[in-house]
Scaffold this motif. Structure first.
Motif, short mmCIF file in Angstrom:
data_model
loop_
_atom_site.label_atom_id
_atom_site.label_comp_id
_atom_site.label_asym_id
_atom_site.label_seq_id
_atom_site.Cartn_x
_atom_site.Cartn_y
_atom_site.Cartn_z
N LEU A 64 26.08 40.21 4.07
CA LEU A 64 26.39 38.86 3.59
C LEU A 64 26.33 37.86 4.74
N GLU A 65 26.72 38.29 5.94
CA GLU A 65 26.67 37.40 7.10
C GLU A 65 25.23 37.02 7.42
N ALA A 115 24.05 34.48 4.85
CA ALA A 115 24.56 33.13 5.16
C ALA A 115 23.75 32.51 6.29
N SER A 130 29.57 31.32 6.81
CA SER A 130 30.09 32.42 6.00
C SER A 130 31.10 31.92 4.96
N ALA A 131 31.90 30.93 5.35
CA ALA A 131 32.91 30.39 4.43
C ALA A 131 32.23 29.73 3.23
N LEU A 178 29.28 30.55 1.94
CA LEU A 178 28.79 31.62 1.07
C LEU A 178 29.94 32.21 0.24
N HIS A 179 31.06 32.50 0.90
CA HIS A 179 32.18 33.13 0.18
C HIS A 179 32.87 32.17 -0.80
N ARG A 180 32.81 30.88 -0.52
CA ARG A 180 33.38 29.91 -1.46
C ARG A 180 32.53 29.86 -2.73
N PRO A 220 32.47 34.53 -4.31
CA PRO A 220 33.65 35.22 -3.78
C PRO A 220 33.49 36.74 -3.68
N THR A 221 32.56 37.31 -4.43
CA THR A 221 32.34 38.75 -4.37
C THR A 221 30.84 39.03 -4.22
N ARG A 222 30.54 40.21 -3.72
CA ARG A 222 29.13 40.63 -3.63
C ARG A 222 28.51 40.61 -5.03
N SER A 252 29.12 38.68 -7.55
CA SER A 252 28.78 37.34 -8.02
C SER A 252 27.46 36.87 -7.39
#
Length: 193
Positions: A29-30, A33, A40-41, A43-45, A48-50, A52
């Motif tokens: 995931l990094e 991004a 990274s924040a 992407l996760h916002r 929130p999950t792989r 999704s």
């Protein structure tokens, strides 16, 4: 969604699709991004999950495959249109390493929605081939999707060329008796006892 948020979403999904095609469903995931040019924040916002993120990549492809089925309706040969589309579905599922498996283990309602979209998109291609007499009338699009997905999963270690070969072999069985089939050598007669 604001314009900048939509742009980031599109960049992340595009980068994820490329990373998944290259590295499989468990791509970093990094790195996704970084390739998208977001933090990274961010992407996760957005994801929130792989799961999704995988879902977004898959839904985008499902929309593209559904649109492609619509384009193929104009092809003059109904069986060619149907088989071309099934090969494209199978190739995508085969080359997107690990995605089909990850999605099969995801929420059932999401998988059902994607499968229903593909069945609905392919149904006019199948109906036209049945009406033309090139496909047996007892074949359903749901069955063809199960066939394509099964071949994709089985052929993933061997690659898209093997999946194409297996799908071609399997599709010979859906043809109607009225459509000429490719010539195959006949089996030698059994020795007399």
């Amino acid at each position: 969604m604001r314009a900048d948020a939509q742009r980031n979403y599109d960049l992340i999904v595009r980068a994820a699709a490329e990373a998944i095609a290259r590295d499989g469903a468990y791509a970093s995931l990094e790195e996704i991004a970084r390739a998208a040019g977001v933090g990274s924040a961010t992407l996760h916002r957005r994801f929130p999950t792989r799961w999704s993120l995988l879902e977004a990549v898959f839904r985008d492809c499902v929309r593209n495959l559904a649109a492609r089925a619509g384009d193929l309706r104009a092809e003059p040969d109904a069986l060619d249109a149907l088989t071309t589309w099934l090969h494209e579905v199978t190739a995508y599922a085969t080359t997107t390493r690990g995605l089909a498996d990850a999605l099969l283990n995801g929420p059932a309602e999401e998988n059902d929605a994607c499968a229903a979209t593909l069945v609905t998109a392919g149904e006019p291609l199948l109906r036209r081939a049945i009406d033309e007499g090139s496909v047996r009338p007892d074949i359903t699009m749901a069955d063809l999707m199960i066939l394509a997905n099964g071949i994709s999963l089985a052929a993933q270690p061997m690659g898209a060329a093997k999946a194409e070969q297996l799908l071609t072999l399997a599709l010979r069985g859906i043809g109607s008796a009225g459509r000429p089939r490719p010539h195959t050598a006949e089996a030698p007669p059994s020795p007399a006892a």
